[in-house]
Design a protein around this motif. Structure first.
Motif, PDB file in Angstrom:
ATOM      1  N   GLY A  10      10.284 -20.079  10.657  1.00  0.00           N
ATOM      2  CA  GLY A  10       9.486 -20.050  10.149  1.00  0.00           C
ATOM      3  C   GLY A  10       8.898 -19.440   8.371  1.00  0.00           C
ATOM      4  O   GLY A  10      10.190 -18.315   9.022  1.00  0.00           O
ATOM      5  N   THR A  11       8.402 -18.947   8.144  1.00  0.00           N
ATOM      6  CA  THR A  11       7.766 -18.295   7.308  1.00  0.00           C
ATOM      7  C   THR A  11       7.982 -16.423   7.388  1.00  0.00           C
ATOM      8  O   THR A  11       7.327 -16.323   8.675  1.00  0.00           O
ATOM      9  CB  THR A  11       6.660 -18.567   6.892  1.00  0.00           C
ATOM     10  OG1 THR A  11       6.699 -19.634   5.963  1.00  0.00           O
ATOM     11  CG2 THR A  11       6.638 -17.296   5.682  1.00  0.00           C
ATOM     12  N   GLU A  12       8.966 -16.167   6.970  1.00  0.00           N
ATOM     13  CA  GLU A  12       8.844 -14.669   7.257  1.00  0.00           C
ATOM     14  C   GLU A  12       8.921 -13.636   5.779  1.00  0.00           C
ATOM     15  O   GLU A  12       8.984 -14.239   4.694  1.00  0.00           O
ATOM     16  CB  GLU A  12      10.603 -14.322   8.292  1.00  0.00           C
ATOM     17  CG  GLU A  12      11.351 -14.429   7.169  1.00  0.00           C
ATOM     18  CD  GLU A  12      13.398 -15.186   8.209  1.00  0.00           C
ATOM     19  OE1 GLU A  12      13.000 -14.727   9.143  1.00  0.00           O
ATOM     20  OE2 GLU A  12      14.202 -14.459   7.519  1.00  0.00           O
ATOM     21  N   LEU A  13       8.882 -12.512   6.275  1.00  0.00           N
ATOM     22  CA  LEU A  13       8.698 -11.081   5.093  1.00  0.00           C
ATOM     23  C   LEU A  13      10.160 -10.516   4.946  1.00  0.00           C
ATOM     24  O   LEU A  13      10.275 -10.227   5.856  1.00  0.00           O
ATOM     25  CB  LEU A  13       7.340 -10.534   5.183  1.00  0.00           C
ATOM     26  CG  LEU A  13       5.858 -10.810   5.353  1.00  0.00           C
ATOM     27  CD1 LEU A  13       4.871 -10.080   5.529  1.00  0.00           C
ATOM     28  CD2 LEU A  13       5.543 -11.622   4.091  1.00  0.00           C
ATOM     29  N   VAL A  14      10.248 -10.267   3.800  1.00  0.00           N
ATOM     30  CA  VAL A  14      11.412  -9.718   3.497  1.00  0.00           C
ATOM     31  C   VAL A  14      11.196  -8.315   2.584  1.00  0.00           C
ATOM     32  O   VAL A  14       9.972  -8.600   1.570  1.00  0.00           O
ATOM     33  CB  VAL A  14      12.125 -10.548   2.565  1.00  0.00           C
ATOM     34  CG1 VAL A  14      13.181  -9.608   2.206  1.00  0.00           C
ATOM     35  CG2 VAL A  14      13.178 -11.503   3.704  1.00  0.00           C
ATOM     36  N   CYS A  15      10.951  -6.902   2.845  1.00  0.00           N
ATOM     37  CA  CYS A  15      10.232  -5.940   1.974  1.00  0.00           C
ATOM     38  C   CYS A  15      11.682  -5.137   2.205  1.00  0.00           C
ATOM     39  O   CYS A  15      12.637  -4.993   2.671  1.00  0.00           O
ATOM     40  CB  CYS A  15       9.856  -5.416   3.892  1.00  0.00           C
ATOM     41  SG  CYS A  15       8.772  -6.398   5.012  1.00  0.00           S
ATOM     42  N   GLY A  73       0.401  -1.597   0.084  1.00  0.00           N
ATOM     43  CA  GLY A  73      -0.301   0.044   0.150  1.00  0.00           C
ATOM     44  C   GLY A  73       1.211   1.253  -0.402  1.00  0.00           C
ATOM     45  O   GLY A  73       0.208   2.679  -0.219  1.00  0.00           O
ATOM     46  N   ARG A  74       2.321   1.151   0.620  1.00  0.00           N
ATOM     47  CA  ARG A  74       3.213   2.537   0.347  1.00  0.00           C
ATOM     48  C   ARG A  74       3.767   2.692  -0.742  1.00  0.00           C
ATOM     49  O   ARG A  74       5.137   3.273  -0.922  1.00  0.00           O
ATOM     50  CB  ARG A  74       3.837   2.507   1.475  1.00  0.00           C
ATOM     51  CG  ARG A  74       2.871   2.383   3.011  1.00  0.00           C
ATOM     52  CD  ARG A  74       3.661   3.316   4.398  1.00  0.00           C
ATOM     53  NE  ARG A  74       4.785   3.563   4.051  1.00  0.00           N
ATOM     54  CZ  ARG A  74       5.838   2.198   4.715  1.00  0.00           C
ATOM     55  NH1 ARG A  74       5.404   2.047   5.751  1.00  0.00           N
ATOM     56  NH2 ARG A  74       6.814   3.891   4.881  1.00  0.00           N
ATOM     57  N   GLY A  75       3.884   1.593  -1.814  1.00  0.00           N
ATOM     58  CA  GLY A  75       4.432   1.443  -2.742  1.00  0.00           C
ATOM     59  C   GLY A  75       5.883   0.631  -2.996  1.00  0.00           C
ATOM     60  O   GLY A  75       6.208   0.553  -3.691  1.00  0.00           O
ATOM     61  N   GLY A  76       5.761  -0.297  -1.566  1.00  0.00           N
ATOM     62  CA  GLY A  76       6.681  -1.839  -1.276  1.00  0.00           C
ATOM     63  C   GLY A  76       6.918  -2.991  -1.845  1.00  0.00           C
ATOM     64  O   GLY A  76       5.212  -2.786  -2.849  1.00  0.00           O
ATOM     65  N   GLN A  77       7.846  -3.555  -1.673  1.00  0.00           N
ATOM     66  CA  GLN A  77       7.632  -4.982  -2.229  1.00  0.00           C
ATOM     67  C   GLN A  77       7.428  -5.795  -0.787  1.00  0.00           C
ATOM     68  O   GLN A  77       8.209  -5.099  -0.029  1.00  0.00           O
ATOM     69  CB  GLN A  77       8.806  -4.967  -3.321  1.00  0.00           C
ATOM     70  CG  GLN A  77       8.674  -4.411  -4.253  1.00  0.00           C
ATOM     71  CD  GLN A  77       9.564  -4.506  -5.111  1.00  0.00           C
ATOM     72  OE1 GLN A  77      10.879  -5.047  -4.566  1.00  0.00           O
ATOM     73  NE2 GLN A  77       9.976  -3.718  -5.832  1.00  0.00           N
ATOM     74  N   ALA A  78       7.333  -7.279  -0.945  1.00  0.00           N
ATOM     75  CA  ALA A  78       6.936  -8.342   0.214  1.00  0.00           C
ATOM     76  C   ALA A  78       7.201  -9.694  -0.322  1.00  0.00           C
ATOM     77  O   ALA A  78       6.674 -10.096  -1.740  1.00  0.00           O
ATOM     78  CB  ALA A  78       6.146  -8.170   1.231  1.00  0.00           C
TER      79      ALA A  78
END
Length: 106
Positions: free
Chosen positions: A16-21, A3-8
């Motif tokens: 476990g599962t994590e987000l790289v942003c 929503g802020r123009g970023g990527q994840a």
């Protein structure tokens, strides 16, 4: 993030599962750069601890073990009372004892 123009993107990590942003940020000189971050979640019984890493531990997760050791040592005492989903659990630091906090000097 998006929503802020970023990527994840998702990756599997120590917890476990994590987000790289990557989120666009305005730098002091007015130009726009990408701020890397990595978000992990550690699930317990009726609680979740979320940690966000910024700086070098974000784009280099394989060399961030010292940083990951910090949330791995957190003790959660949630209590038995009911709480709304998503309600933050108040954080309380342990008593430093009679000698006070430990100081690390190099």
């Amino acid at each position: 993030m998006t929503g802020r123009g970023g990527q994840a993107e998702e990756r599997e990590g120590r917890f476990g599962t994590e987000l790289v942003c990557r989120v666009p940020v305005k730098k002091p000189d007015g130009s726009v750069g990408l701020q890397p971050s990595r978000i992990i979640g550690i699930n317990g019984e009726r609680w979740m601890l979320r940690a966000s890493f910024m700086g070098r531990p974000a784009p280099e997760p394989d060399s961030a073990q010292d940083w990951e050791d910090v949330p791995a040592t957190v003790v959660v005492r949630r209590g038995a009372g009911a709480m709304p989903v998503g309600e933050p659990i108040p954080a309380t630091l342990p008593d430093p004892g009679p000698t006070g906090p430990v100081s690390h000097r190099g």
